[in-house]
Each structure stands twice: as C-alpha cells, then as structure tokens.
Scaffold this motif. Structure first.
Motif, PDB file in Angstrom:
ATOM      1  N   GLN A   1      46.654  17.936  31.487  1.00 48.63           N
ATOM      2  CA  GLN A   1      45.450  18.381  32.161  1.00 48.63           C
ATOM      3  C   GLN A   1      45.495  19.878  32.418  1.00 48.63           C
ATOM      4  N   VAL A   2      44.369  20.396  32.818  1.00 50.25           N
ATOM      5  CA  VAL A   2      44.237  21.810  33.122  1.00 50.25           C
ATOM      6  C   VAL A   2      43.600  21.950  34.491  1.00 50.25           C
ATOM      7  N   GLN A   3      44.201  22.764  35.324  1.00 45.24           N
ATOM      8  CA  GLN A   3      43.620  23.078  36.624  1.00 45.24           C
ATOM      9  C   GLN A   3      43.271  24.558  36.661  1.00 45.24           C
ATOM     10  N   LEU A   4      42.107  24.850  37.213  1.00 43.55           N
ATOM     11  CA  LEU A   4      41.640  26.230  37.331  1.00 43.55           C
ATOM     12  C   LEU A   4      41.277  26.496  38.783  1.00 43.55           C
ATOM     13  N   VAL A   5      41.773  27.597  39.313  1.00 40.65           N
ATOM     14  CA  VAL A   5      41.501  27.952  40.704  1.00 40.65           C
ATOM     15  C   VAL A   5      40.986  29.383  40.754  1.00 40.65           C
ATOM     16  N   GLU A   6      39.730  29.536  41.219  1.00 40.27           N
ATOM     17  CA  GLU A   6      39.134  30.870  41.321  1.00 40.27           C
ATOM     18  C   GLU A   6      39.381  31.460  42.702  1.00 40.27           C
ATOM     19  N   SER A   7      39.341  32.778  42.755  1.00 40.54           N
ATOM     20  CA  SER A   7      39.387  33.494  44.027  1.00 40.54           C
ATOM     21  C   SER A   7      38.734  34.856  43.838  1.00 40.54           C
ATOM     22  N   GLY A   8      38.437  35.497  44.967  1.00 41.24           N
ATOM     23  CA  GLY A   8      37.947  36.864  44.897  1.00 41.24           C
ATOM     24  C   GLY A   8      36.476  37.055  45.182  1.00 41.24           C
ATOM     25  N   GLY A   9      35.745  35.981  45.404  1.00 40.06           N
ATOM     26  CA  GLY A   9      34.335  36.136  45.710  1.00 40.06           C
ATOM     27  C   GLY A   9      34.135  36.718  47.099  1.00 40.06           C
ATOM     28  N   GLY A  10      32.869  37.008  47.428  1.00 41.09           N
ATOM     29  CA  GLY A  10      32.570  37.539  48.745  1.00 41.09           C
ATOM     30  C   GLY A  10      31.208  38.190  48.792  1.00 41.09           C
ATOM     31  N   LEU A  11      31.015  38.951  49.856  1.00 39.36           N
ATOM     32  CA  LEU A  11      29.753  39.663  50.087  1.00 39.36           C
ATOM     33  C   LEU A  11      29.957  41.141  49.808  1.00 39.36           C
ATOM     34  N   VAL A  12      29.065  41.723  49.038  1.00 37.96           N
ATOM     35  CA  VAL A  12      29.170  43.138  48.708  1.00 37.96           C
ATOM     36  C   VAL A  12      27.769  43.724  48.629  1.00 37.96           C
ATOM     37  N   GLN A  13      27.666  44.999  48.912  1.00 38.32           N
ATOM     38  CA  GLN A  13      26.368  45.676  48.812  1.00 38.32           C
ATOM     39  C   GLN A  13      26.062  46.012  47.353  1.00 38.32           C
ATOM     40  N   ALA A  14      24.795  46.128  47.069  1.00 38.71           N
ATOM     41  CA  ALA A  14      24.375  46.519  45.722  1.00 38.71           C
ATOM     42  C   ALA A  14      25.059  47.826  45.326  1.00 38.71           C
ATOM     43  N   GLY A  15      25.527  47.852  44.086  1.00 42.27           N
ATOM     44  CA  GLY A  15      26.263  49.006  43.591  1.00 42.27           C
ATOM     45  C   GLY A  15      27.757  48.898  43.767  1.00 42.27           C
ATOM     46  N   GLY A  16      28.185  47.913  44.532  1.00 43.61           N
ATOM     47  CA  GLY A  16      29.604  47.733  44.786  1.00 43.61           C
ATOM     48  C   GLY A  16      30.308  46.951  43.701  1.00 43.61           C
ATOM     49  N   SER A  17      31.580  46.647  43.958  1.00 44.09           N
ATOM     50  CA  SER A  17      32.423  45.973  42.969  1.00 44.09           C
ATOM     51  C   SER A  17      33.177  44.821  43.602  1.00 44.09           C
ATOM     52  N   LEU A  18      33.489  43.852  42.771  1.00 40.92           N
ATOM     53  CA  LEU A  18      34.356  42.741  43.136  1.00 40.92           C
ATOM     54  C   LEU A  18      35.186  42.368  41.914  1.00 40.92           C
ATOM     55  N   ARG A  19      36.348  41.808  42.166  1.00 37.53           N
ATOM     56  CA  ARG A  19      37.160  41.275  41.074  1.00 37.53           C
ATOM     57  C   ARG A  19      37.464  39.814  41.348  1.00 37.53           C
TER      58      ARG A  19
END
Length: 129
Positions: A1-19
């Motif tokens: 099997q394969v497990q995938l776990v995401e992280s790094g989301g959130g709230l940011v203002q327009a023009g900003g960055s997230l990874r």
C-alpha cells in the motif's frame, strides 16, 4: 500500500507564498522499480477536483496546469520520499483543499484525478485579499 501525508497549508495574503509537502510511505511505494507520478490536485467549494502539478519520480519531469504555471513549482526529494509544491504569487482563486496523489510510473502521466488510486487527506490553503 501507499500512504500520503500532506502538510504546509494555511492562511496567506494575496501575493504571498506557501510550501506544501507530501510524504509518501508504504511497502508498495518503496519497493516499486518503475517509480511513480506524484501529483497535486485541488478542490474549491462547489467545484470539481482539478489538476495542479505533477512530477515523475524517476525522471523528474514536471507538469503544470496553465493556471499555476510560472507561479508554482513542484519538486521531489527522493531520499525523503517527499514531494513539494512551492506556491508563489498566490491569488484568492487558489483557495482550495490541496491533495497529494500518486499513480504508478508503469502507466502514462495523467491529468485526471480518477486515474490516481492513492490520495492524501488534503490540506487547506486559504488566500485572502
């Protein structure tokens, strides 16, 4: 099997960055000799899930939706079994739940969410004005 776990989301203002990060694990993932296509999809409220970006695990070749090209960058760290999505110049229209998904490299690259059998739980990205 394969497990995938995401992280790094959130709230940011327009023009900003997230990874965003997606860590893959599981015997099936680690033992594959043909590699995988690792993809990011997103789904906004009331809309269908849409393709964002993907990378070939062995080749490193990248694929992008036109709406994110030149703003988002997908990459993978093979030693960590992790794929990243660097999102720059974010816009309110990028607000969605972002999902990591994978499909065997034995098959062709696909932009269709229905052709990815393995999915993470999703991470919320909210871009404010």
């Amino acid at each position: 099997q394969v497990q995938l776990v995401e992280s790094g989301g959130g709230l940011v203002q327009a023009g900003g960055s997230l990874r965003l990060s997606c860590a893959a694990s599981g015997r099936t993932f680690s033992s594959s000799t043909v590699g995988w296509f690792m993809g990011w999809f997103r789904q906004a409220p009331g809309k269908e899930r849409e393709f964002v970006a993907a990378v070939g695990w062995k080749s490193g070749r990248t694929y992008y939706a036109d709406s994110v090209k030149d703003r988002f960058t997908i990459s993978r760290e093979k030693a960590q079994n992790t794929v990243y999505l660097q999102m720059n110049s974010l816009k309110p229209v990028d607000t969605a739940v972002y999902y990591c998904a994978t499909r065997s490299g034995r098959n062709d690259m696909s932009y269709r969410s229905s052709e990815y059998p393995y999915w993470g739980q999703g991470t919320q990205v909210t871009v404010s004005t």
